[in-house]
Design an enzyme around this catalytic site. Sequence first.
Site, PDB file in Angstrom:
ATOM      1  N   SER A 201      -6.847   7.030  -3.713  1.00  0.00           N
ATOM      2  CA  SER A 201      -5.882   6.303  -2.992  1.00  0.00           C
ATOM      3  C   SER A 201      -5.467   6.773  -1.654  1.00  0.00           C
ATOM      4  O   SER A 201      -5.635   8.106  -1.466  1.00  0.00           O
ATOM      5  CB  SER A 201      -4.830   5.777  -3.817  1.00  0.00           C
ATOM      6  OG  SER A 201      -3.839   7.145  -3.919  1.00  0.00           O
ATOM      7  N   ASP A 202      -5.554   5.876  -0.706  1.00  0.00           N
ATOM      8  CA  ASP A 202      -4.830   6.137   0.471  1.00  0.00           C
ATOM      9  C   ASP A 202      -3.361   6.508   0.269  1.00  0.00           C
ATOM     10  O   ASP A 202      -2.847   6.145  -0.794  1.00  0.00           O
ATOM     11  CB  ASP A 202      -4.990   5.076   1.673  1.00  0.00           C
ATOM     12  CG  ASP A 202      -5.024   5.537   3.001  1.00  0.00           C
ATOM     13  OD1 ASP A 202      -4.778   6.757   3.249  1.00  0.00           O
ATOM     14  OD2 ASP A 202      -5.538   4.801   3.752  1.00  0.00           O
ATOM     15  N   GLN A 203      -2.826   7.166   1.363  1.00  0.00           N
ATOM     16  CA  GLN A 203      -1.487   7.795   1.205  1.00  0.00           C
ATOM     17  C   GLN A 203      -0.482   6.991   0.554  1.00  0.00           C
ATOM     18  O   GLN A 203       0.204   7.335  -0.607  1.00  0.00           O
ATOM     19  CB  GLN A 203      -1.113   8.534   2.412  1.00  0.00           C
ATOM     20  CG  GLN A 203       0.083   9.016   2.429  1.00  0.00           C
ATOM     21  CD  GLN A 203       0.868   9.544   3.791  1.00  0.00           C
ATOM     22  OE1 GLN A 203       0.306   9.415   4.652  1.00  0.00           O
ATOM     23  NE2 GLN A 203       1.664  10.613   3.420  1.00  0.00           N
TER      24      GLN A 203
END
Length: 228
Positions: free
Chosen positions: A217-219
Amino acid sequence: FQPKMPMEKAIRLDNMLQKVLVEKSRLGIPCMFIGEGLHGFMGVGSTSFPQAIALSCSWDTTLIEQVFSAAAHEMRVRGFHQALSPVIDISREPRWGRTEETYGEDPYLTSRIGKAAILGFQGRSNLFDNQHVIATLKHFAGHGQGEGGNNTSPVVCDERYFRENHLYPFEIAIKEAKVKSVMPSYNEWSAIPNHANSWLLNTVLRGEWGFDGYIISDQGGIEDLYRK
């Protein structure tokens, strides 16, 4: 923040952490160190190559592979295992503030440069050695055409346009470069956030293209699913 540390101090810290995880934790599983590598490893003393949008102007895939091979080597020297690169978003919204991270607006050029970058990071063998790192393909997908240029706003287009433009470079990277990690984008397509879009992550990515790596996942991508 580890990349800002002098190399010797960072390596000592990495080794201490790995020793604790392997010898003191219940499962003994070592961690993977992940770093940024958009135009070279983001770390003290590493080589800073031209920004992505400038690299794409070369149209030289051999050169691009050499650039990211060097970046991968510098990451491994510092104990890193995975690069959060390359960015193969198609930049179609001039108000978007991340155009410089991309290889431009053309899907074909982006697919060729992106493939070369992955081969540089991961190498051309099916097995990783101590000179290469896992590449992370991002941001999947349509991130470069968000409404109003907002980093998290939806991309509005039909499926044919979406596939021919935004998905094409990712398809090439999966099928030809065998990238091992993919990162979804913050935005949404077809009214479904990409981090939770089963059609995008399962039907297309794994089903149609045969992706056998892992999704990271992105942050704030997972948090945003329930926070907003």
